[in-house]
Scaffold this motif. Structure first.
Motif, PDB file in Angstrom:
ATOM      1  N   VAL A  24     -20.959  -1.778 -26.729  1.00 38.70           N
ATOM      2  CA  VAL A  24     -22.315  -1.244 -26.609  1.00 38.70           C
ATOM      3  C   VAL A  24     -22.672  -1.221 -25.123  1.00 38.70           C
ATOM      4  CG1 VAL A  24     -24.733  -1.557 -27.259  1.00 38.70           C
ATOM      5  CG2 VAL A  24     -22.917  -2.263 -28.835  1.00 38.70           C
ATOM      6  N   PHE A  25     -22.990  -0.029 -24.618  1.00 35.28           N
ATOM      7  CA  PHE A  25     -23.309   0.123 -23.194  1.00 35.28           C
ATOM      8  C   PHE A  25     -24.818   0.238 -23.002  1.00 35.28           C
ATOM      9  CE2 PHE A  25     -18.964   1.385 -23.666  1.00 35.28           C
ATOM     10  CZ  PHE A  25     -18.345   0.911 -22.516  1.00 35.28           C
ATOM     11  N   PHE A  26     -25.298  -0.456 -21.973  1.00 35.98           N
ATOM     12  CA  PHE A  26     -26.741  -0.479 -21.727  1.00 35.98           C
ATOM     13  C   PHE A  26     -27.112   0.398 -20.530  1.00 35.98           C
ATOM     14  CE2 PHE A  26     -25.830  -4.813 -23.496  1.00 35.98           C
ATOM     15  CZ  PHE A  26     -26.290  -4.520 -24.772  1.00 35.98           C
ATOM     16  N   ALA A  27     -28.372   0.840 -20.564  1.00 28.55           N
ATOM     17  CA  ALA A  27     -28.834   1.778 -19.538  1.00 28.55           C
ATOM     18  C   ALA A  27     -29.133   1.097 -18.212  1.00 28.55           C
ATOM     19  CB  ALA A  27     -30.079   2.501 -20.045  1.00 28.55           C
ATOM     20  N   ASP A  28     -29.624  -0.117 -18.274  1.00 31.53           N
ATOM     21  CA  ASP A  28     -30.071  -0.751 -17.029  1.00 31.53           C
ATOM     22  C   ASP A  28     -29.965  -2.273 -17.139  1.00 31.53           C
ATOM     23  OD1 ASP A  28     -31.941  -1.227 -18.916  1.00 31.53           O
ATOM     24  OD2 ASP A  28     -33.661  -0.526 -17.773  1.00 31.53           O
ATOM     25  N   VAL A  69     -29.000  -8.310 -25.277  1.00 34.91           N
ATOM     26  CA  VAL A  69     -27.946  -8.960 -26.058  1.00 34.91           C
ATOM     27  C   VAL A  69     -28.522  -9.488 -27.374  1.00 34.91           C
ATOM     28  CG1 VAL A  69     -26.374 -10.945 -26.113  1.00 34.91           C
ATOM     29  CG2 VAL A  69     -26.529  -9.537 -24.057  1.00 34.91           C
ATOM     30  N   LYS A  70     -29.695 -10.112 -27.275  1.00 33.04           N
ATOM     31  CA  LYS A  70     -30.313 -10.697 -28.479  1.00 33.04           C
ATOM     32  C   LYS A  70     -30.677  -9.625 -29.493  1.00 33.04           C
ATOM     33  CE  LYS A  70     -32.054 -15.098 -26.824  1.00 33.04           C
ATOM     34  NZ  LYS A  70     -33.195 -15.845 -26.306  1.00 33.04           N
ATOM     35  N   GLN A  71     -31.130  -8.495 -28.984  1.00 29.15           N
ATOM     36  CA  GLN A  71     -31.526  -7.424 -29.918  1.00 29.15           C
ATOM     37  C   GLN A  71     -30.308  -6.853 -30.647  1.00 29.15           C
ATOM     38  OE1 GLN A  71     -34.680  -4.671 -29.128  1.00 29.15           O
ATOM     39  NE2 GLN A  71     -35.193  -5.689 -27.215  1.00 29.15           N
ATOM     40  N   VAL A  72     -29.206  -6.744 -29.930  1.00 31.93           N
ATOM     41  CA  VAL A  72     -27.984  -6.254 -30.596  1.00 31.93           C
ATOM     42  C   VAL A  72     -27.494  -7.299 -31.594  1.00 31.93           C
ATOM     43  CG1 VAL A  72     -25.571  -5.591 -30.251  1.00 31.93           C
ATOM     44  CG2 VAL A  72     -27.319  -4.776 -28.661  1.00 31.93           C
ATOM     45  N   ASN A  87     -21.818  -3.411 -17.688  1.00 32.91           N
ATOM     46  CA  ASN A  87     -23.119  -3.517 -18.357  1.00 32.91           C
ATOM     47  C   ASN A  87     -22.988  -3.204 -19.847  1.00 32.91           C
ATOM     48  OD1 ASN A  87     -25.834  -4.090 -18.537  1.00 32.91           O
ATOM     49  ND2 ASN A  87     -26.494  -2.029 -17.927  1.00 32.91           N
ATOM     50  N   ALA A  88     -22.178  -3.996 -20.492  1.00 34.63           N
ATOM     51  CA  ALA A  88     -21.857  -3.717 -21.889  1.00 34.63           C
ATOM     52  C   ALA A  88     -21.535  -5.010 -22.626  1.00 34.63           C
ATOM     53  CB  ALA A  88     -20.649  -2.775 -21.959  1.00 34.63           C
ATOM     54  N   LEU A  89     -21.570  -4.928 -23.941  1.00 35.25           N
ATOM     55  CA  LEU A  89     -21.105  -6.072 -24.725  1.00 35.25           C
ATOM     56  C   LEU A  89     -20.292  -5.577 -25.906  1.00 35.25           C
ATOM     57  CD1 LEU A  89     -22.584  -6.812 -27.653  1.00 35.25           C
ATOM     58  CD2 LEU A  89     -24.479  -7.378 -26.193  1.00 35.25           C
ATOM     59  N   CYS A  90     -19.437  -6.440 -26.358  1.00 32.17           N
ATOM     60  CA  CYS A  90     -18.526  -6.114 -27.443  1.00 32.17           C
ATOM     61  C   CYS A  90     -18.983  -6.854 -28.703  1.00 32.17           C
ATOM     62  CB  CYS A  90     -17.128  -6.572 -27.032  1.00 32.17           C
ATOM     63  SG  CYS A  90     -15.825  -5.795 -27.930  1.00 32.17           S
ATOM     64  N   LEU A 104     -31.598   1.936 -30.398  1.00 29.89           N
ATOM     65  CA  LEU A 104     -32.273   1.080 -29.403  1.00 29.89           C
ATOM     66  C   LEU A 104     -32.457   1.864 -28.107  1.00 29.89           C
ATOM     67  CD1 LEU A 104     -30.291  -2.253 -30.014  1.00 29.89           C
ATOM     68  CD2 LEU A 104     -32.655  -1.765 -30.701  1.00 29.89           C
ATOM     69  N   PRO A 105     -33.642   1.819 -27.517  1.00 35.96           N
ATOM     70  CA  PRO A 105     -33.930   2.699 -26.367  1.00 35.96           C
ATOM     71  C   PRO A 105     -33.097   2.391 -25.122  1.00 35.96           C
ATOM     72  CG  PRO A 105     -35.705   1.110 -26.728  1.00 35.96           C
ATOM     73  CD  PRO A 105     -34.799   1.007 -27.909  1.00 35.96           C
ATOM     74  N   PHE A 106     -32.579   1.183 -25.024  1.00 37.20           N
ATOM     75  CA  PHE A 106     -31.848   0.808 -23.810  1.00 37.20           C
ATOM     76  C   PHE A 106     -30.324   0.962 -23.976  1.00 37.20           C
ATOM     77  CE2 PHE A 106     -33.094  -2.855 -26.371  1.00 37.20           C
ATOM     78  CZ  PHE A 106     -31.868  -3.363 -26.723  1.00 37.20           C
ATOM     79  N   VAL A 107     -29.897   1.478 -25.122  1.00 34.71           N
ATOM     80  CA  VAL A 107     -28.456   1.664 -25.356  1.00 34.71           C
ATOM     81  C   VAL A 107     -28.053   3.087 -24.993  1.00 34.71           C
ATOM     82  CG1 VAL A 107     -26.674   1.798 -27.160  1.00 34.71           C
ATOM     83  CG2 VAL A 107     -28.288  -0.112 -27.125  1.00 34.71           C
ATOM     84  N   THR A 108     -27.040   3.214 -24.144  1.00 31.42           N
ATOM     85  CA  THR A 108     -26.593   4.553 -23.746  1.00 31.42           C
ATOM     86  C   THR A 108     -25.422   5.048 -24.577  1.00 31.42           C
ATOM     87  OG1 THR A 108     -25.158   3.581 -22.061  1.00 31.42           O
ATOM     88  CG2 THR A 108     -27.351   4.304 -21.348  1.00 31.42           C
ATOM     89  N   ALA A 109     -24.607   4.128 -25.048  1.00 30.92           N
ATOM     90  CA  ALA A 109     -23.447   4.565 -25.834  1.00 30.92           C
ATOM     91  C   ALA A 109     -22.926   3.421 -26.685  1.00 30.92           C
ATOM     92  CB  ALA A 109     -22.345   5.052 -24.898  1.00 30.92           C
TER      93      ALA A 109
END
Lengths: 556, 234
Positions: A24-28, A69-72, A87-90, A104-109
């Motif tokens: 999961v990749f985040f925008a910022d 991270v908590k939201q995911v 800027n990602a987590l698995c 989720l608004p902050f997830v880019t991919a």
């Protein structure tokens, strides 16, 4: 019967449709402003950044947002590796969960990695002796594996990797807490940190013995004999390899690289490589695999990344694995001590996009220390650490250099340099390079070009004048420098089409020194070589190396 | 002019032969052709085309549906040896054609004075199968589910029995009977196959959809075989 078939089919289906692993990749990074590098990083990591002019507040160093991270996690109920660099987590997620994460608004991919369960895996078989007291032959071998790179020159100049921090990624480090090869390291508390990325704990005294052997080839010392060159280096030990799942190893590698960066590593040694289980040869382009991206990122942070080329040279795969394919990774091939040239299992270069790999070479057959004692073992897994120890010493001699300057210097220190090929790279790095002791090569051959052929005439005067065989004897072991004629054909694009290593002495090369003397060395019978122009597409460059001298001709 | 060229050619040839004879002492320790290594192969475990031979072993766990005769529990087996061609249609999906030889052995319960009574059925099977792979992988077979159907042809049958003769007045101690060309076995058959594989290791389930026996006898032999297979690779 039909019930049995149904049960079997359902069982097969359920086995094959597990939850997907996703990145999961985040925008910022909303926490970036509060990031304090001085509390986050080890001081050595700060020093390295300063030395490399890297911004201490680089956003790629800021940890992944805890809120994100908590939201995911609230969606998936599980978390895996987090990467501040990307800027990602698995994590594992079902299709439904993936869709929720994407909203989720902050997830880019959200990228599916998928998983493959390992059915079996293997490493080199290590025939372990049951003694930590090396015999006479072991002593000689140990001396040879380090002296081949110029250990005595480093020793004379008190260069032992002091102050350089080496991170080692491996399958496990059984016995590292008690192994006599690391007495000198433990005595000075130079195992700075350990982390087991497989089991999420600090203990790495498990998993396997491979890492123990590897570490001994970097900085081990037994009975007063050094096993690697960096006996005064500091160490970070990371277990990244698991036996159950392929791709998680690459995630662990990434996590370990970020951990090593944070904890001030100057060098990463990874005797690991990933090939056909996960990739095709055309994927070996230095950019496809996660682990090559991670290795390049580590290099961008100022770390010298040393990786073994791989042991596929005699197999179907034949070529280097990843991350040895990454352009900023110093990839290490293996040579055979007896011949001084490529050992059969060492993977060949180039990368799929034709970049030079391996970069340099070292012994692929070594004496290492395992839980039960010192013993001979083989694999480029051990060539890599021998060079990693060399790199630590090189850094000590060039404290102001950036990692890529060190990279260049290591290549220039190769005993074939400026000659290269895809089996040896630039050859075995030599300590003398770092002490303004470059040998002045004498002309050892003449290239004569006529209409149809290129003739390479070896310097028979040199032979007659008693040009000595390029070897030294330690105990019963020879240290063999490349005594052969190396030549390659470079095409107009700058890539090698073909390359050769030829023993000019032929069968004479198999004779003992005394027999060669009796046979009358210095005759002209070893010369010349004839290369027919018609065999190669013009234009091409022929480059020849013989006894330290390199010359090339362009054929149009 | 032509003769001059011929002389030159002859001199060059002699010269090359001379140098070649001189350089006999040289030995090539390493020779690499890089271009050969940079061609994308169409053949391979996860390439467009792939061949593999295999060996399989299975157990036929069922029972015959008659009271007149019974199979020994768990002793009926099937050995298979064959090869398949796989054509990769898309990343997760391949089609396969397989040709194999099968030897089914049905072990029957016997009276105490019999050592064995066994029915051997030899057949060849031509199969079409669909393979769906799971998970990202490199040039490996990977994990897959495979479903197929085969047309089988029985080319040899044999019913064997061995009776122990415990009679001192008779010279021989056992009586072996072999009946071949059994008319009650149907020659053409068809079978459904399901497999779950992980690289070269495969769990197999074969279910014969047709009756192996005809109306000459009043029972059929069990249709299901469960076993494993080892792929040897191409």
């Amino acid at each position: 019967m039909r019930k049995i078939v149904t049960i079997l089919l359902v069982g097969m289906y359920s086995l094959s449709v597990a939850q997907d692993k996703v990145w999961v990749f985040f925008a910022d990074k909303p926490d970036a402003e509060s990031f304090n590098p001085h509390t986050f990083f080890d001081q050595k990591a700060i020093d390295r950044r300063v030395r490399h002019n890297i911004d201490l507040y680089d956003v790629s160093d800021v940890p992944v947002s805890v809120t994100y991270v908590k939201q995911v996690e609230s969606i998936t109920g599980n978390l895996g590796v987090q990467s501040r660099w990307f800027n990602a987590l698995c994590c594992y997620a079902t299709e439904e969960q993936k869709e929720k994460i994407k909203e989720l608004p902050f997830v880019t991919a959200v990228k599916t990695v998928s998983t493959i369960q390992k059915f079996c895996a293997g490493y080199e078989t290590l025939a372990e002796d049951s003694s930590f007291i090396p015999n006479k032959d072991d002593h000689a071998f140990l001396q040879a594996q380090t002296e081949r790179m110029g250990a005595s020159i480093f020793t004379e100049n008190q260069v032992t990797g002091k102050g350089v921090r080496v991170a080692i990624f491996d399958v496990g480090f059984k016995s590292y807490k008690t192994n006599p090869a690391f007495n000198h390291v433990r005595a000075n508390n130079r195992i700075i940190k350990t982390y087991n990325f497989v089991q999420k704990k600090e203990d790495v005294d498990n998993g396997g013995t491979h890492g123990t052997f590897v570490t001994s080839c970097i900085g081990g010392m037994i009975e007063g004999q050094q096993m690697g060159l960096a006996i005064d280096a500091e160490f970070l030990l990371a277990r990244t390899e698991t036996w159950t799942e392929f791709y998680s190893e690459e995630e662990n590698w990434l996590a370990a690289a970020e951990w090593a960066d944070k904890n001030g590593a100057d060098v990463i040694n990874s005797s690991l490589g990933y090939t056909y289980h996960r990739y095709f040869r055309e994927d070996m382009d230095g950019t496809t695999s996660l682990v090559s991206k991670a290795a390049n990122m580590a290099a961008r942070k100022g770390i010298v990344v040393v990786n073994s080329a791989g042991n596929e040279g005699a197999g179907q795969w034949k070529n280097i694995g990843t991350p040895a394919d990454a352009d900023s990774v110093l990839s290490i091939g293996g040579i055979k001590p007896e011949s001084g040239i490529h050992t059969s299992f060492s993977s060949f270069g180039p990368t799929w996009d034709k970049r030079l790999k391996p970069n340099v070479t070292a012994y692929g057959h070594v004496i290492g220390s395992g839980p039960k004692g010192v013993s001979e073992t083989q694999g480029t897994s051990f060539s890599g650490p021998l060079v990693a120890g060399f790199v630590a010493c090189a850094i000590q001699t060039r404290p102001g250099y950036t990692n890529m300057q060190i990279f260049e210097e290591i290549q220039k220190a190769g005993d074939l340099y400026p000659y290269f090929d895809y089996a040896h790279g630039y050859g075995v790095p030599q300590a003398r390079h770092f002490f303004q002791m470059p040998s002045q090569p004498r002309r050892t051959f003449v290239i004569d070009v006529d209409n149809t052929s290129i003739n390479i005439e070896l310097d028979t005067v040199g032979w007659a004048a008693g040009l000595t065989k390029s070897s030294a004897k330690i105990g019963e072991r020879y240290i063999q420098w490349p005594d052969y004629v190396f030549y390659h054909i470079e095409n107009k694009n700058g890539y090698l089409d073909k390359y050769f290593v030829v023993n000019p002495e032929g069968d004479k090369g198999k004779l003992s020194d005394a027999e060669i003397q009796m046979a009358g060395r210095g005759t002209t019978s070893f010369s010349p070589f004839i290369i027919l122009k018609s065999e190669y597409a013009k234009p091409f460059t022929l480059r020849v190396f013989y006894k330290g001298y390199v010359e090339s001709v362009e054929i149009k | 002019m032509k003769s001059l060229i011929k002389i030159k050619f002859a001199l060059v040839t002699i010269g090359l032969l001379f140098f070649a004879s001189i350089s006999e002492a040289q030995t090539i320790e390493l020779a690499q052709d890089v271009n050969e290594d940079t061609v994308i192969s169409k053949f391979g475990k996860n390439r467009k085309h792939y061949f593999s031979s295999y060996f399989g072993f299975g157990i036929t766990p069922g029972q015959v549906e008659t009271d007149s005769i019974q199979l020994k529990s768990g002793e009926s087996t099937k050995l298979t040896y064959g090869f398949y061609y796989k054509y990769k249609v898309a990343e997760p999906y391949s089609i396969l054609f397989a040709l194999s030889y099968g030897l089914s052995q049905f072990e029957f319960e016997t009276p105490d004075d019999f050592k064995y009574r066994r029915l051997n059925v030899n057949d060849v099977e031509l199969e079409f199968a669909n393979r769906i792979n799971f998970g990202k992988r490199g040039n490996t077979i990977g994990n897959y589910l495979e479903l197929g159907i085969s047309g089988d042809y029985v080319f040899g049958t044999k019913l064997l029995s061995k009776q122990i003769i415990d009679d001192p007045t008779v010279n021989h101690k056992a009586r072996k009977v072999e009946l071949t060309g059994l008319s009650y076995i149907n020659k053409p058959n068809y079978t459904a196959h399901a497999r779950f594989g992980s690289n070269k290791y495969v769990i197999t389930a074969d279910y014969r959809l047709s009756d192996l026996t005809n109306d000459d006898i009043n029972f059929d032999l069990p249709p299901l075989t469960i076993g494993f297979r080892l792929d040897f690779g191409g």
